[in-house]
Design a protein around this motif. Sequence first.
Motif, PDB file in Angstrom:
ATOM      1  N   GLU A 108       0.813  -1.214   0.000  1.00 15.07           N
ATOM      2  CA  GLU A 108       0.000   0.000   0.000  1.00 15.07           C
ATOM      3  C   GLU A 108       0.850   1.269   0.000  1.00 15.07           C
ATOM      4  O   GLU A 108       0.337   2.362  -0.249  1.00 15.07           O
ATOM      5  CB  GLU A 108      -0.944  -0.001   1.195  1.00 15.07           C
ATOM      6  CG  GLU A 108      -0.271   0.145   2.546  1.00 15.07           C
ATOM      7  CD  GLU A 108      -1.257   0.039   3.701  1.00 15.07           C
ATOM      8  OE1 GLU A 108      -0.871   0.377   4.828  1.00 15.07           O
ATOM      9  OE2 GLU A 108      -2.408  -0.380   3.459  1.00 15.07           O
ATOM     10  N   GLN A 124      -6.951  -3.705  -6.265  1.00 15.15           N
ATOM     11  CA  GLN A 124      -7.410  -2.381  -5.827  1.00 15.15           C
ATOM     12  C   GLN A 124      -6.235  -1.485  -5.439  1.00 15.15           C
ATOM     13  O   GLN A 124      -6.226  -0.283  -5.730  1.00 15.15           O
ATOM     14  CB  GLN A 124      -8.371  -2.521  -4.642  1.00 15.15           C
ATOM     15  CG  GLN A 124      -9.729  -3.095  -5.020  1.00 15.15           C
ATOM     16  CD  GLN A 124     -10.417  -2.285  -6.115  1.00 15.15           C
ATOM     17  OE1 GLN A 124     -10.523  -1.066  -6.046  1.00 15.15           O
ATOM     18  NE2 GLN A 124     -10.879  -2.978  -7.151  1.00 15.15           N
ATOM     19  N   LEU A 125      -5.224  -2.072  -4.806  1.00 15.30           N
ATOM     20  CA  LEU A 125      -4.028  -1.299  -4.465  1.00 15.30           C
ATOM     21  C   LEU A 125      -3.303  -0.836  -5.722  1.00 15.30           C
ATOM     22  O   LEU A 125      -2.805   0.293  -5.784  1.00 15.30           O
ATOM     23  CB  LEU A 125      -3.082  -2.142  -3.598  1.00 15.30           C
ATOM     24  CG  LEU A 125      -3.441  -2.266  -2.116  1.00 15.30           C
ATOM     25  CD1 LEU A 125      -2.500  -3.234  -1.417  1.00 15.30           C
ATOM     26  CD2 LEU A 125      -3.388  -0.902  -1.441  1.00 15.30           C
ATOM     27  N   LYS A 158      -4.633  -0.197  -8.583  1.00 12.90           N
ATOM     28  CA  LYS A 158      -5.425   0.896  -9.165  1.00 12.90           C
ATOM     29  C   LYS A 158      -5.225   2.201  -8.396  1.00 12.90           C
ATOM     30  O   LYS A 158      -5.102   3.284  -8.991  1.00 12.90           O
ATOM     31  CB  LYS A 158      -6.910   0.535  -9.164  1.00 12.90           C
ATOM     32  CG  LYS A 158      -7.315  -0.473 -10.225  1.00 12.90           C
ATOM     33  CD  LYS A 158      -8.807  -0.714 -10.210  1.00 12.90           C
ATOM     34  CE  LYS A 158      -9.583   0.533 -10.613  1.00 12.90           C
ATOM     35  NZ  LYS A 158     -11.038   0.279 -10.682  1.00 12.90           N
ATOM     36  N   SER A 159      -5.171   2.108  -7.082  1.00  6.47           N
ATOM     37  CA  SER A 159      -5.114   3.329  -6.269  1.00  6.47           C
ATOM     38  C   SER A 159      -3.712   3.911  -6.172  1.00  6.47           C
ATOM     39  O   SER A 159      -3.554   5.138  -6.070  1.00  6.47           O
ATOM     40  CB  SER A 159      -5.654   3.049  -4.868  1.00  6.47           C
ATOM     41  OG  SER A 159      -4.864   2.083  -4.198  1.00  6.47           O
ATOM     42  N   THR A 160      -2.669   3.059  -6.215  1.00  2.00           N
ATOM     43  CA  THR A 160      -1.299   3.554  -6.064  1.00  2.00           C
ATOM     44  C   THR A 160      -0.540   3.614  -7.387  1.00  2.00           C
ATOM     45  O   THR A 160       0.538   4.199  -7.457  1.00  2.00           O
ATOM     46  CB  THR A 160      -0.508   2.664  -5.093  1.00  2.00           C
ATOM     47  OG1 THR A 160      -0.333   1.363  -5.672  1.00  2.00           O
ATOM     48  CG2 THR A 160      -1.218   2.534  -3.746  1.00  2.00           C
ATOM     49  N   ASN A 161      -1.107   2.965  -8.415  1.00  2.00           N
ATOM     50  CA  ASN A 161      -0.519   2.969  -9.766  1.00  2.00           C
ATOM     51  C   ASN A 161       0.760   2.146  -9.907  1.00  2.00           C
ATOM     52  O   ASN A 161       1.529   2.372 -10.841  1.00  2.00           O
ATOM     53  CB  ASN A 161      -0.255   4.402 -10.255  1.00  2.00           C
ATOM     54  CG  ASN A 161      -1.544   5.140 -10.554  1.00  2.00           C
ATOM     55  OD1 ASN A 161      -2.472   4.585 -11.124  1.00  2.00           O
ATOM     56  ND2 ASN A 161      -1.612   6.398 -10.128  1.00  2.00           N
ATOM     57  N   SER A 171      -9.236  -5.364 -13.670  1.00  2.00           N
ATOM     58  CA  SER A 171      -9.282  -4.237 -12.739  1.00  2.00           C
ATOM     59  C   SER A 171      -8.322  -3.113 -13.101  1.00  2.00           C
ATOM     60  O   SER A 171      -8.622  -1.953 -12.852  1.00  2.00           O
ATOM     61  CB  SER A 171      -8.963  -4.721 -11.315  1.00  2.00           C
ATOM     62  OG  SER A 171      -9.871  -5.709 -10.889  1.00  2.00           O
TER      63      SER A 171
END
Length: 397
Positions: free
Chosen positions: A164, A196-197, A199-202, A231
């Motif tokens: 993360e 999801q990580l 996607k959110s952190t690239n 995703s």
Amino acid sequence: MFANIPLPASDEIIDLMARSSKDERPFKVDLTVGVYKDSNDNTLLMKAVMEADQLLANAGRNKSYVGSKGDLEYVQLLQELVFANQTVNGYISGVQTAGGSGGLRAILDLIKLANPTAKIWVSDPTYANHIPTIIAAGLAYEEYPFIDHKTMTLDESGMFDTLEKLGENDVVLLHGSCHNPSGLRLTAQHWQQIAQLSKSTNFLPLIDTAYQGFADGLNEDAAGLLTMAKSVERLALCVSCSKNFGVYSDRVGAAYILSPTLEEANKAQSQLAIMSKTTYWVPPSNGAEIVKTILKTPALKTMWSDELSQINGKIKGIREKLCAAFRQHSGDNYFDYILSQEGMFAMLPATEEQMESLRTEYAVYGLNNGRINLASIPEQDIDYLVESILAVTQVSE
């Protein structure tokens, strides 16, 4: 010119294979090299592979060079297999490579071209050739926690706490299924969290798929990859056919890139081909022709998938018998962690010194990090193997 070059570090697996071959003790158990062996201790040659090879020989196999992208029909058929015939968002482009390691190196070279300062994150532990290949490609690497050495289970909090914190300069190397060397399993929820990580952190997911079909089945083992591919905008994938087709020395693999646009996908494919060209010019064709023939011939594909299911069943049976023997001889269920894992490998809760004691005192050969190849365990030697491990590790006390 070469007088002052350093002597490279020796290859642990090659060294242990040579040492084991010289060990003439009749109770020897060699669990070092990661290949599937039959009951006669021979590397298995699958019937579907033999039949495909004979079909090609009878047809008068063409030995001409393939292009730098390889056999694109093979690349497409393998893509359909790896992605379980499911569509994903974006565009997938790929090239044939010399094994999965050749695919990994091509992808790492592409990453180096796109971002020379990228950092590759690998699991601790990971496949022995991952870190040397990253270094050879001129990229930096770090490790993310993966195994809890006390319980021999997944260090879930350590892994996610690290992932993360990553960003767009980071690449996370994941094992598609059947983690080597630990055998630890990522659940569907774990894959969703990683997606999801990403996607959110690239961070860019780089997935190494070398054991599809050795866990729950061909389509089931693609679930993690599909979760990621449905995703994220971008991911990289290297594929090996060495294990699930048993074509180890033929060096059959591929590299794929998922891109959000067709233009980007085409550029990635062209660069992968050009970069591989400077390493081996064009990929070897023989093994790819065999795999292609199996995948496009319904009878051979059915024969092959049935054989793979039998191999899978045997390995699961070995896990069950091994754990039963550990419970019997130790009086507890500590080693039941082996039942929750998948694939050919498991790790023993042993130090490097204890693994050496297993070799010298009991003629039991595994790797220094505790990895053993379950597919090489003779069923008649399970009790001896378990007693030897318990004598050295003393886990049951």
